[in-house]
Design an enzyme around this catalytic site. Structure first.
Site, PDB file in Angstrom:
ATOM      1  N   HIS A 225      12.030  51.178  54.361  1.00  0.00           N
ATOM      2  CA  HIS A 225      10.988  50.801  53.391  1.00  0.00           C
ATOM      3  C   HIS A 225      10.313  52.040  52.798  1.00  0.00           C
ATOM      4  CE1 HIS A 225      11.802  47.060  55.311  1.00  0.00           C
ATOM      5  NE2 HIS A 225      10.930  47.177  56.281  1.00  0.00           N
ATOM      6  N   ASP A 286      17.377  44.179  54.029  1.00  0.00           N
ATOM      7  CA  ASP A 286      16.317  43.374  54.654  1.00  0.00           C
ATOM      8  C   ASP A 286      16.633  41.889  54.480  1.00  0.00           C
ATOM      9  OD1 ASP A 286      14.124  43.506  56.286  1.00  0.00           O
ATOM     10  OD2 ASP A 286      12.648  43.746  54.697  1.00  0.00           O
TER      11      ASP A 286
END
Length: 390
Positions: A225, A286
């Site tokens: 991220h 993800d």
């Protein structure tokens, strides 16, 4: 059966020009400009690639096989990932973690889903642990999980810089990283500490503190991220130059972008402009995680679901933006494979697993997919579905 792909522009991920590629017993058996098989009784499927791009099957270092989330209550728990999601994205290898919920989602269930997907053809691995500390494990220790459970290759995604994390100290993170490293050494695995990085102001400072105060090398950590916002990208670039791999998340939402998240393709270009080596960048999906939208006080405003196909979309955007194909396919396949010590993945070379994608060179459309020599997509048609999928 042998499969011979002829007249393909091969990216290994480096550009190898026009070649023929022979697959046998799930591996790549030969690569040459003109391959001819002789002899009787040999069953060969021959495919003319017509100068399409033959690239390694993509490697996804973070997905959520058994779903995740639930930040909005039980009814917002995200669904289990079907194999068709991976196939349509050209992803041949995926690594799953838990995430926020290690109460109603378990490592045992995640491992069961990993084995189920493997039975259908996808190569799967897992991280032990979750966002939380003390770390949830199967055997009672990080080290033993990595040593005794074949699919476990590291710990993740342990949360830092996030209100949903356990606010662990530098000493606690150092201990976790050391356990993972030793477990990896004793089992011949990567033993990485894969970190979920939230959007709090502490950013990557905990990693810096650990590496300054303890005998833990920065390359033990693999944070994801990193494309949350510009400040995190800049700090990540600094640590990448010291040897840390950075992972960018392909799944996003308009709400997250409006708040400063940088789409993964744009962030790849930004990191390269900041002088980060290509080899230090990977991208992940993800997939089937929740993508929550919180206000300034941490209150949930809404959430969406991570998508496996976001990786293919990021690859296509990178290519349209003019990033060299060899760079793009390294970021999407070989870099994560190398960091995770998956030696037969993410490359097209003799002896490697025959995980292959065919892309059209003009539109970058994915047309064909092979998992270890087995055709999973034929001219855009998915050939393998889950047991209960129509």
């Amino acid at each position: 059966m042998l499969t011979l792909i002829k007249n393909a522009r091969v990216f290994s991920p480096a550009d190898q020009g026009l070649n023929d590629v022979l697959m046998a017993n799930g591996s790549i058996a030969a690569i040459a400009p003109e391959l001819t098989l002789t002899g009787s009784g040999v069953d060969v499927e021959t495919i003319d690639a017509e100068a399409r791009w033959l690239v390694p099957g993509f490697v996804d270092p973070l997905a959520h096989f058994n779903g995740g989330g639930g930040e909005g209550g039980f009814h917002t728990r995200t669904p289990v990932m079907p194999i068709t999601d991976a196939i349509e994205a050209g992803i041949a290898t995926m690594v799953s973690g838990l995430g926020t919920d290690a109460s109603t989602r378990t490592l045992e269930d995640m491992l069961a889903n990993a084995h189920g997907l493997s039975n259908l053809g996808l190569t799967t691995y897992c991280y032990t642990g979750s966002y939380q500390y003390p770390v949830v494990t199967v055997t009672g220790s990080i080290r033993n999980d990595l040593i005794l459970i074949d699919k476990m290759i590291g710990i993740g995604e342990l949360a830092i810089a996030d209100k949903r994390g356990s606010q662990l100290t530098a000493a606690e993170l150092a201990r976790v990283a050391s356990e993972a490293k030793v477990g990896g050494l004793l089992s011949g695995k990567a033993g990485v500490t894969f970190l979920h990085v939230g959007d709090e102001q502490s950013q990557l400072s905990l990693i810096e503190q650990v590496t300054q105060d303890f005998d833990v090398d920065v390359n033990q950590f693999y944070p994801t991220h990193i494309n949350r916002h510009t400040g995190l990208v800049q700090q990540g670039a600094h640590l990448a130059k010291q040897g840390m791999m950075l992972d960018l998340t392909c799944s996003t939402t308009p709400e997250l972008v409006a708040e400063g998240e940088i789409p993964a393709a744009k962030c790849v270009a930004k990191l390269l402009d900041l002088g980060v080596a290509v080899s230090q960048i990977s991208i992940s999906t993800d997939a089937n995680a929740s993508l929550p939208d919180f206000d300034a006080h941490g209150q949930l405003r809404g959430l969406k679901v991570g998508r496996a196909v976001s990786l293919l979309e990021t690859v296509q955007e990178c290519l349209r933006d003019g990033i060299p194909p060899a760079t793009v396919f390294a970021v999407a396949a070989s870099n994560a494979a190398k960091r995770l010590k998956l030696d037969h993945k993410g490359t097209i070379e003799i002896g490697a697993d025959a995980d292959l994608n065919l892309l059209c060179p003009d539109s970058f459309t994915l047309t064909d997919v092979w998992y270890r020599g087995r055709r999973m997509m034929n001219n855009g048609e998915i050939l393998q579905r889950g047991y209960f999928q129509p």
